[in-house]
Design an enzyme around this catalytic site. Structure first.
Site: not given
Ligand code: F6P
Length: 565
Positions: A228, A234, A288-289, A374, A405, A531
């Site tokens: 965005k 990253e 973003g999410r 978030e 399990h 950050k």
């Protein structure tokens, strides 16, 4: 003029920022007090009692929209609880906030932005204005560009620099620019073109991009750099690595045939060296999410094709209309949100599990972690005052039956109670491989899906265990307390439409809870400090003349150790 429901309406101006208005102290309201008192009334009532008292409970406590069925009967609640929770939502102004969101008001007050992921899936002809401009034609213009591009890649018209067809698409992004498309690609694999594989690179750990590219042919690889902001450390580090991998094999001129971008930031895209002709845009009013339905979903569209992607958007849109129009008592996201508030604030349960009985939904809980945590992992209200309530729970989960399990032991007999959503599908995408051999595998899956919520709700008493002849010293170990709440969501089949419905369901659940808690579900300032500190540490870790670390004694010692000093 049309609104999202296709009916005439006026259009709100969005030029004025919404004031940082203090929401009401919800804990001081009579609705909150009534729920506290009601909790005491229910303290001795078990799920067994509730089901014994009402043989129709399993059908009464349900709601449905467009084939998506919610059974919330296996929860610690009565019709009175629902009534009181709905009254709480009304007191919190949920109806007004829903309208404010759909009208494009700047409800993301700390960033002074509208919150319009609902516009991403608004049918053409709907009108939603931001600063006096209808954004829906823009949404459809970008969807059309994406569709044209996806078609050229799928048909092989789009060729790499040496004339080869594209056989692998690598999406480079992180957070919302990764989790949404990665989850949706997995979920809709059954609808994807098997001639084009899609991979996802997100972690700044260099092994991620290395593993994603090690066996690929650069001549047949297309990178989508999805960000965005186009400033995320990253993503830019991985994009630079991918570009040098490509240009080492094919030269600089190959970039324009092998890199496209998805962003709101054309300037940074150009600065990185991607032609803005090859950029698919979205807008700052999409979080973003909440962005998988935007151009961020380009990799998914290439995989499943434009028509299936539009069905995906239609699923979102159908759920949006349901959220906006259904009475709260029958409104799936509102019910899920309020039941969550009931557990988080009144029972004090701190976690929430999402357990899809579909291997295709492997990444769905991870996607929901960002969406929920978030959005609602906040400690101050819209006006910046400390909240008086609990806020978002810890969200986690993996597909059943695998979890059975592994960690279901704790769900059944642990001291921590984790309310859970069980997601299942009537029809399988595939019956299995080869001719039928043994019991139908989908029936086995569904039998487990049903058995778990039954066991969690009703457990097994010491008397029942003893009556089976279990040795007295083992009775306590083999007793199940029950009363562990679950929701069951059942859809006809995992299709693009249904996946869209499911995502929008959880988006609006998060919205409902954020409204009751009076918080801003649309910012994420909590990710900033790490950050900034990482930016400070980078030069201290690298280079021969790196400055002496100036942190606390723990961080300093760790940095020295990593530098080998
Ligand atoms: O740092 C958190 C975050 O801003 C998320 O909200 C977002 O989804 C992710 O980073 C990626 O951001 P971008 O798409 O701008 O690269």
């Amino acid at each position: 003029m049309l609104n999202l429901r296709g009916r005439a309406s006026h259009v709100m101006s969005t030029t004025e920022p919404a004031a940082l208005a203090a929401p009401p102290d919800i804990t001081a309201t009579e609705e909150w007090t009534a729920l506290r008192a009601h909790l005491r009334e229910l303290s001795e009532v078990s799920l067994r009692d509730l089901f014994d008292a009402d043989p129709t409970r399993g059908e009464a406590f349900t709601a449905e929209t467009d084939g998506l069925y919610l059974d919330y009967s296996k929860n610690r609640l009565t019709a009175r609880t629902v009534e009181l929770l709905v009254a709480l939502a009304r007191r919190a102004g949920l109806a007004e906030r829903i309208e404010a969101m759909f009208r494009g008001e700047r409800i993301n007050v700390t960033e002074n932005r509208p919150v319009l992921h609902v516009a991403l899936r608004a049918p053409a002809g709907t009108r939603i204005e931001v600063d006096g401009v209808d954004v829906v034609p823009e949404v459809h213009r970008v969807l059309d560009r994406m569709s044209a591009f996806a078609d050229t890649v799928r048909s092989g018209t789009w060729r790499g620099a040496t004339g080869e067809r594209i056989t692998t698409v690598v999406n480079i992004g992180i957070g919302g620019s990764d989790l949404g498309p990665a989850m949706a690609y997995e979920a809709l694999r059954d609808y994807s073109d098997r001639g084009i594989a899609v991979r996802f690179v997100s972690n700044v750990d260099p092994t991620d991009v290395w593993e994603a590219t090690v066996d690929l042919d650069p001549a047949r690889t297309l990178f989508i750099v999805a960000s965005k902001t186009f400033t995320t450390l990253e993503t830019l580090a991985n994009a630079r690595a991918a570009r040098s991998w490509l240009t080492a094999a094919l030269g600089e001129d190959a970039v324009s045939r092998h890199f496209v971008a998805v962003s709101t930031n054309a300037e940074k895209v150009a600065e990185f060296g991607i032609d803005t002709e090859n950029m698919f845009e979205f807008w700052d009013w999409v979080g973003g999410r909440y962005s998988v339905g935007s151009a961020i979903g380009l990799s998914v569209m290439i995989a499943i094709g434009p028509a299936a992607f539009r069905e995906f958007l239609a699923g979102f849109a159908a759920l949006d209309t349901h959220f906006r129009t259904a009475p709260f008592e029958r409104n799936l996201p509102v019910l899920l949100g309020l039941i969550g508030v009931w557990y988080r604030d009144f029972h004090g349960f701190a976690a929430h599990a999402v357990l899809p009985y579909s291997q295709y939904l492997d990444r769905f809980p991870a996607y929901l972690q960002q969406l929920d945590m978030e959005s609602n992992g906040k400690s101050v209200d819209l006006a910046g005052r400390p909240v008086g309530t609990q806020t978002g729970p810890v969200v986690w989960g993996t597909p059943g039956t695998n979890g059975q399990h592994a960690y279901y032991q704790l769900l059944h007999q642990g001291t921590t109670i984790v309310p859970a959503d069980f997601l299942g599908f009537v029809q399988p995408n595939h019956p299995g491989v080869g001719p039928a051999d043994g019991p139908d595998q989908h029936a086995l899956l569904l039998a487990n899906f049903l058995a778990q919520t039954e066991a969690l709700a009703f457990g097994k008493t010491a008397e029942e265990v003893a009556a089976e002849g279990v040795a007295p010293e083992l009775v306590a170990h083999r007793t199940f307390p029950g009363d562990r709440p679950t929701n069951t969501l059942l859809a006809p089949k995992l299709t693009p439409f249904v996946l869209g419905q499911l995502i929008a369901l959880y988006e609006h659940k998060v919205f409902t809870q954020g409204t009751v808690w009076g918080i801003n579900s649309f910012d994420q300032w909590g990710v900033e400090l790490g950050k900034v500190l990482a930016g400070r540490i980078v030069p201290e870790l690298t280079g021969p003349n790196s400055p002496a670390p100036r942190h606390d004694s723990s961080t300093n010692a760790l940095i020295r150790r990593l530098r080998g000093a």
